[in-house]
Scaffold this active site. Structure first.
Site, PDB file in Angstrom:
ATOM      1  N   ASN A   1      -3.953   8.547   3.932  1.00  0.00           N
ATOM      2  CA  ASN A   1      -2.627   8.030   4.250  1.00  0.00           C
ATOM      3  C   ASN A   1      -2.452   7.711   5.732  1.00  0.00           C
ATOM      4  O   ASN A   1      -1.471   7.107   6.110  1.00  0.00           O
ATOM      5  CB  ASN A   1      -1.540   9.041   3.853  1.00  0.00           C
ATOM      6  CG  ASN A   1      -1.284   8.989   2.358  1.00  0.00           C
ATOM      7  OD1 ASN A   1      -1.603   8.008   1.710  1.00  0.00           O
ATOM      8  ND2 ASN A   1      -0.704  10.050   1.849  1.00  0.00           N
TER       9      ASN A   1
ATOM     10  N   ASP B   1      -1.917 -13.496  -4.130  1.00  0.00           N
ATOM     11  CA  ASP B   1      -2.299 -14.495  -5.137  1.00  0.00           C
ATOM     12  C   ASP B   1      -3.626 -14.078  -5.773  1.00  0.00           C
ATOM     13  O   ASP B   1      -4.134 -12.999  -5.480  1.00  0.00           O
ATOM     14  CB  ASP B   1      -2.394 -15.886  -4.498  1.00  0.00           C
ATOM     15  CG  ASP B   1      -3.487 -15.951  -3.427  1.00  0.00           C
ATOM     16  OD1 ASP B   1      -4.229 -14.952  -3.247  1.00  0.00           O
ATOM     17  OD2 ASP B   1      -3.599 -16.996  -2.762  1.00  0.00           O
TER      18      ASP B   1
ATOM     19  N   HIS C   1      -5.310  -5.804  -3.196  1.00  0.00           N
ATOM     20  CA  HIS C   1      -6.296  -6.051  -2.140  1.00  0.00           C
ATOM     21  C   HIS C   1      -6.483  -7.538  -1.856  1.00  0.00           C
ATOM     22  O   HIS C   1      -7.434  -7.931  -1.199  1.00  0.00           O
ATOM     23  CB  HIS C   1      -7.623  -5.375  -2.479  1.00  0.00           C
ATOM     24  CG  HIS C   1      -7.553  -3.877  -2.400  1.00  0.00           C
ATOM     25  ND1 HIS C   1      -8.546  -3.040  -2.845  1.00  0.00           N
ATOM     26  CD2 HIS C   1      -6.579  -3.057  -1.915  1.00  0.00           C
ATOM     27  CE1 HIS C   1      -8.194  -1.771  -2.645  1.00  0.00           C
ATOM     28  NE2 HIS C   1      -6.997  -1.762  -2.086  1.00  0.00           N
TER      29      HIS C   1
ATOM     30  N   HIS D   1       0.586   4.388  -2.606  1.00  0.00           N
ATOM     31  CA  HIS D   1       0.367   5.779  -2.190  1.00  0.00           C
ATOM     32  C   HIS D   1       1.533   6.682  -2.567  1.00  0.00           C
ATOM     33  O   HIS D   1       1.337   7.820  -2.971  1.00  0.00           O
ATOM     34  CB  HIS D   1       0.100   5.848  -0.687  1.00  0.00           C
ATOM     35  CG  HIS D   1      -1.291   5.456  -0.327  1.00  0.00           C
ATOM     36  ND1 HIS D   1      -1.970   5.956   0.748  1.00  0.00           N
ATOM     37  CD2 HIS D   1      -2.149   4.589  -0.918  1.00  0.00           C
ATOM     38  CE1 HIS D   1      -3.184   5.422   0.805  1.00  0.00           C
ATOM     39  NE2 HIS D   1      -3.313   4.590  -0.186  1.00  0.00           N
ATOM     40  N   ASP D   2       2.751   6.162  -2.463  1.00  0.00           N
ATOM     41  CA  ASP D   2       3.887   7.002  -2.854  1.00  0.00           C
ATOM     42  C   ASP D   2       3.796   7.336  -4.338  1.00  0.00           C
ATOM     43  O   ASP D   2       3.891   8.494  -4.737  1.00  0.00           O
ATOM     44  CB  ASP D   2       5.224   6.310  -2.541  1.00  0.00           C
ATOM     45  CG  ASP D   2       6.401   7.234  -2.840  1.00  0.00           C
ATOM     46  OD1 ASP D   2       6.281   8.442  -2.565  1.00  0.00           O
ATOM     47  OD2 ASP D   2       7.424   6.763  -3.362  1.00  0.00           O
TER      48      ASP D   2
ATOM     49  N   ARG E   1       0.825  -1.208   0.000  1.00  0.00           N
ATOM     50  CA  ARG E   1       0.000   0.000   0.000  1.00  0.00           C
ATOM     51  C   ARG E   1       0.859   1.257   0.000  1.00  0.00           C
ATOM     52  O   ARG E   1       0.522   2.262  -0.636  1.00  0.00           O
ATOM     53  CB  ARG E   1      -0.917  -0.007   1.228  1.00  0.00           C
ATOM     54  CG  ARG E   1      -1.892   1.145   1.248  1.00  0.00           C
ATOM     55  CD  ARG E   1      -3.090   0.788   2.077  1.00  0.00           C
ATOM     56  NE  ARG E   1      -4.077   1.852   2.062  1.00  0.00           N
ATOM     57  CZ  ARG E   1      -4.342   2.615   3.116  1.00  0.00           C
ATOM     58  NH1 ARG E   1      -3.710   2.433   4.261  1.00  0.00           N
ATOM     59  NH2 ARG E   1      -5.263   3.551   3.019  1.00  0.00           N
TER      60      ARG E   1
ATOM     61  N   SER F   1      -5.718 -17.611   2.304  1.00  0.00           N
ATOM     62  CA  SER F   1      -4.778 -16.842   1.482  1.00  0.00           C
ATOM     63  C   SER F   1      -4.834 -15.340   1.750  1.00  0.00           C
ATOM     64  O   SER F   1      -4.371 -14.546   0.943  1.00  0.00           O
ATOM     65  CB  SER F   1      -5.007 -17.126  -0.002  1.00  0.00           C
ATOM     66  OG  SER F   1      -6.093 -16.384  -0.465  1.00  0.00           O
TER      67      SER F   1
HETATM   68  C1  HEM Z   1      -9.036   2.759  -6.845  1.00  0.00           C
HETATM   69  C2  HEM Z   1      -7.941   2.460  -6.203  1.00  0.00           C
HETATM   70  C3  HEM Z   1      -7.865   2.097  -4.726  1.00  0.00           C
HETATM   71  C4  HEM Z   1      -8.706   2.414  -3.702  1.00  0.00           C
HETATM   72  C5  HEM Z   1      -9.975   3.230  -3.751  1.00  0.00           C
HETATM   73  C6  HEM Z   1      -8.154   1.793  -2.516  1.00  0.00           C
HETATM   74  C7  HEM Z   1      -8.713   1.887  -1.262  1.00  0.00           C
HETATM   75  C8  HEM Z   1      -8.251   1.250  -0.140  1.00  0.00           C
HETATM   76  C9  HEM Z   1      -8.861   1.346   1.166  1.00  0.00           C
HETATM   77  C10 HEM Z   1     -10.087   2.193   1.508  1.00  0.00           C
HETATM   78  C11 HEM Z   1      -8.151   0.556   2.010  1.00  0.00           C
HETATM   79  C12 HEM Z   1      -8.413   0.332   3.497  1.00  0.00           C
HETATM   80  C13 HEM Z   1      -7.546   1.285   4.291  1.00  0.00           C
HETATM   81  C14 HEM Z   1      -7.781   1.176   5.779  1.00  0.00           C
HETATM   82  O1  HEM Z   1      -8.875   0.821   6.210  1.00  0.00           O
HETATM   83  O2  HEM Z   1      -6.848   1.458   6.538  1.00  0.00           O
HETATM   84  C15 HEM Z   1      -7.084  -0.032   1.243  1.00  0.00           C
HETATM   85  C16 HEM Z   1      -6.151  -0.893   1.749  1.00  0.00           C
HETATM   86  C17 HEM Z   1      -5.124  -1.431   1.001  1.00  0.00           C
HETATM   87  N1  HEM Z   1      -4.819  -1.122  -0.294  1.00  0.00           N
HETATM   88 FE1  HEM Z   1      -5.936  -0.056  -1.575  1.00  0.00          FE
HETATM   89  N2  HEM Z   1      -7.017   1.125  -2.832  1.00  0.00           N
HETATM   90  C18 HEM Z   1      -6.796   1.288  -4.173  1.00  0.00           C
HETATM   91  C19 HEM Z   1      -5.743   0.787  -4.886  1.00  0.00           C
HETATM   92  C20 HEM Z   1      -4.725   0.038  -4.365  1.00  0.00           C
HETATM   93  C21 HEM Z   1      -3.565  -0.401  -5.103  1.00  0.00           C
HETATM   94  C22 HEM Z   1      -3.278  -0.073  -6.554  1.00  0.00           C
HETATM   95  C23 HEM Z   1      -2.801  -1.126  -4.241  1.00  0.00           C
HETATM   96  C24 HEM Z   1      -1.488  -1.809  -4.469  1.00  0.00           C
HETATM   97  C25 HEM Z   1      -1.030  -2.255  -5.599  1.00  0.00           C
HETATM   98  C26 HEM Z   1      -3.497  -1.151  -2.965  1.00  0.00           C
HETATM   99  C27 HEM Z   1      -3.072  -1.830  -1.851  1.00  0.00           C
HETATM  100  C28 HEM Z   1      -3.722  -1.861  -0.643  1.00  0.00           C
HETATM  101  C29 HEM Z   1      -3.324  -2.718   0.471  1.00  0.00           C
HETATM  102  C30 HEM Z   1      -2.181  -3.730   0.472  1.00  0.00           C
HETATM  103  C31 HEM Z   1      -4.195  -2.435   1.520  1.00  0.00           C
HETATM  104  C32 HEM Z   1      -4.171  -3.053   2.931  1.00  0.00           C
HETATM  105  C33 HEM Z   1      -3.310  -2.209   3.832  1.00  0.00           C
HETATM  106  C34 HEM Z   1      -3.076  -2.791   5.225  1.00  0.00           C
HETATM  107  O3  HEM Z   1      -3.610  -3.854   5.546  1.00  0.00           O
HETATM  108  O4  HEM Z   1      -2.322  -2.175   5.981  1.00  0.00           O
HETATM  109  N3  HEM Z   1      -4.645  -0.422  -3.083  1.00  0.00           N
HETATM  110  N4  HEM Z   1      -7.167   0.404  -0.056  1.00  0.00           N
HETATM  111  C1  LIG Z   2      -8.472 -19.886  -1.318  1.00  0.00           C
HETATM  112  O1  LIG Z   2      -7.073 -19.873  -1.231  1.00  0.00           O
HETATM  113  C2  LIG Z   2      -6.457 -21.097  -1.546  1.00  0.00           C
HETATM  114  C3  LIG Z   2      -4.985 -20.962  -1.270  1.00  0.00           C
HETATM  115  O2  LIG Z   2      -4.426 -19.911  -2.013  1.00  0.00           O
HETATM  116  C4  LIG Z   2      -6.770 -21.427  -2.994  1.00  0.00           C
HETATM  117  O3  LIG Z   2      -6.192 -22.684  -3.336  1.00  0.00           O
HETATM  118  C5  LIG Z   2      -8.270 -21.503  -3.217  1.00  0.00           C
HETATM  119  O4  LIG Z   2      -8.551 -21.665  -4.585  1.00  0.00           O
HETATM  120  C6  LIG Z   2      -8.921 -20.211  -2.736  1.00  0.00           C
HETATM  121  N1  LIG Z   2     -10.363 -20.367  -2.832  1.00  0.00           N
HETATM  122  C7  LIG Z   2     -11.182 -19.370  -3.171  1.00  0.00           C
HETATM  123  C8  LIG Z   2     -12.618 -19.711  -3.296  1.00  0.00           C
HETATM  124  O5  LIG Z   2     -10.793 -18.239  -3.365  1.00  0.00           O
END
Ligand code: HEM
Ligand SMILES: *[C@@H]1O[C@H](CO)[C@@H](O)[C@H](O)[C@H]1NC(C)=O
Ligand SMILES: *[C@@H]1O[C@H](CO)[C@@H](O)[C@H](O)[C@H]1NC(C)=O
Ligand SMILES: *[C@@H]1O[C@H](CO)[C@@H](O)[C@H](O)[C@H]1NC(C)=O
Ligand SMILES: CC(=O)N[C@H]1CO[C@H](CO)[C@@H](O)[C@@H]1O
Length: 326
Positions: free
Chosen positions: A95, A253, A191, A70-71, A66, A248
């Site tokens: 952020n 994945d 996500h 954001h960066d 994330r 997962s």
């Molecule tokens: C339309 C584009 C996107 C929107 C609207 C969006 C929105 C969000 C929101 C609302 C959250 C939850 C934040 C929180 O509750 O703290 C989130 C989490 C996250 N987003 Fe996105 N996101 C977008 C694109 C992306 C992209 C492009 C990536 C990476 C390639 C990404 C990676 C993540 C990750 C890994 C999390 C989990 C962070 C954590 O668990 O600490 N997102 N995003």
């Molecule tokens: C859940 O995750 C496992 C392990 O990655 C994967 O084998 C399985 O297909 C996933 N099932 C669904 C319904 O997403």
């Protein structure tokens, strides 16, 4: 006019020597940039630090993925997200829940020790994120390096998409960063790990688009589950996994795509991705494909090239949290 081809060759060679002596590259990222800059393999040093952090806290994978998003989406991949300050990007709403700054600090300390003053914080974000994705089981991709650090970080520059954005608006947002619809679909696969706070999807549970009813596209078992995590009218700091597949939820994945096709997207934009005619075909393909890791890596590399500073632009920060003082 009298220049012979031999003279031209000489000028060319002189140019190459000049560039390699001054160590300047003009505007291009490359794989293995630090191989010519440092005596040790910087990418392995990064790997060692991230590995140690990961075994203590596997949620750093989501934090770093994330962070790179954001960066790169705000002012280009220039480590502006890392700068401390009362009105820097860090302080902007979307952020606030970005984590992982401690991982970056630890990596910076380690690389400064082996190759002082050469490795940018912007590259550290990208190298650390790649390592984290790999450690999660998400495969390994080559990263490009050679970014330089920016010195501007303003909360007012933060215009990140909201979770209730439409697919069309999201397509536009990615397009403005030279990322196409396919890149967007793969990148939203970010996500497949991490969590969202209740407040960011609460409306879907109780009062979707002011209808007084839940989002009809949400799977009913997911609705029950999320309602119990996020009770109505509560100031909840609780979170739900973005990938509802428990086996997962920590792995980069393709299971996220299977979940959203089953109506189990937590964020509105994630769910829309599975039903919008512009993105549904790609989502369906990725859900049953074995090449997600590779394609996700390629999309991260493309994301990592957005608005970069290279060559003599910007600087190499001494501390990732502050611009150099002169
Ligand atoms: C339309 C584009 C996107 C929107 C609207 C969006 C929105 C969000 C929101 C609302 C959250 C939850 C934040 C929180 O509750 O703290 C989130 C989490 C996250 N987003 Fe996105 N996101 C977008 C694109 C992306 C992209 C492009 C990536 C990476 C390639 C990404 C990676 C993540 C990750 C890994 C999390 C989990 C962070 C954590 O668990 O600490 N997102 N995003
Ligand atoms: C859940 O995750 C496992 C392990 O990655 C994967 O084998 C399985 O297909 C996933 N099932 C669904 C319904 O997403
Ligand atoms: C999205 O854009 C397409 C044109 O690219 C248009 O046909 C469609 O109606 C738009 N969808 C929404 C929900 O606005
Ligand atoms: C930021 O960097 C630019 C060029 O890289 C330079 O012109 C400017 O003076 C710098 N600002 C500060 C506050 O260091
Ligand atoms: C979703 C969210 O928190 N949005 C906020 C992002 O930051 C801007 C600027 O600080 C706020 O205006 C938004 O409300």
């Amino acid at each position: 006019m009298k220049m012979t081809s031999r003279a031209l060759v000489a000028v060319g060679i002189f140019g190459l020597i000049f560039v390699s002596l001054t160590g300047q590259s003009y505007g291009a990222l490359e794989v293995g940039f630090y191989k010519r800059k440092c005596f040790v393999d910087v990418e392995r040093v990064v790997a060692a630090v991230v590995r140690e952090k990961f075994f203590r806290d596997p949620t750093i994978v989501a934090a770093l993925v994330r962070m790179q998003f954001h960066d790169c989406f705000v002012n280009g991949c220039d480590a502006s997200i890392l700068l401390d300050g009362i009105s820097s990007e860090k302080t902007a709403g979307p952020n606030l829940s970005v984590r992982g700054y401690d991982v970056i600090d630890a990596v910076k300390t380690a690389v400064e020790f082996v190759c002082r003053g050469k490795v940018s914080c912007a590259d550290i974000i990208v190298m650390a994120t790649r390592e984290a994705v790999y450690l999660s089981g998400g495969g390994r991709y080559d990263v490009q390096t050679g970014r330089r650090d920016g010195n501007v970080s303003l909360a007012t520059n933060v215009r990140l998409p909201s979770p209730s954005i439409s697919v069309n608006q999201s397509v536009e947002a990615f397009k403005s960063k030279n990322l196409d619809v396919t890149d967007m679909v793969y990148l939203l696969g970010g996500h497949t790990i991490g969590v969202a706070h209740c407040s960011l999807f609460q409306d879907r549970l109780y009062n979707f688009q002011s209808t007084g009813r839940p989002d009809p596209s949400m799977d009913s078992s997911l609705l029950q589950k999320l309602r119990s995590i996020c009770p109505q009218n509560s100031e909840s700091s609780r979170t739900a996994n973005l990938d509802q597949n428990v086996t997962s939820a920590f792995t980069v994945d393709n299971s996220f795509y299977k979940q959203i096709l089953a109506g189990k997207g937590v964020l509105q934009i994630d769910q829309e991705l599975a039903f919008d005619p512009k993105t549904k075909p790609a989502v369906t393909t990725i859900a049953s494909s074995s090449s997600f890791s590779e394609k996700f890596g390629q999309a991260m590399v493309k994301l990592g090239a957005v608005g970069v500073l290279t060559g003599t632009e910007g600087e190499i920060r001494q501390s990732c949290r502050a611009v150099n003082t002169r």
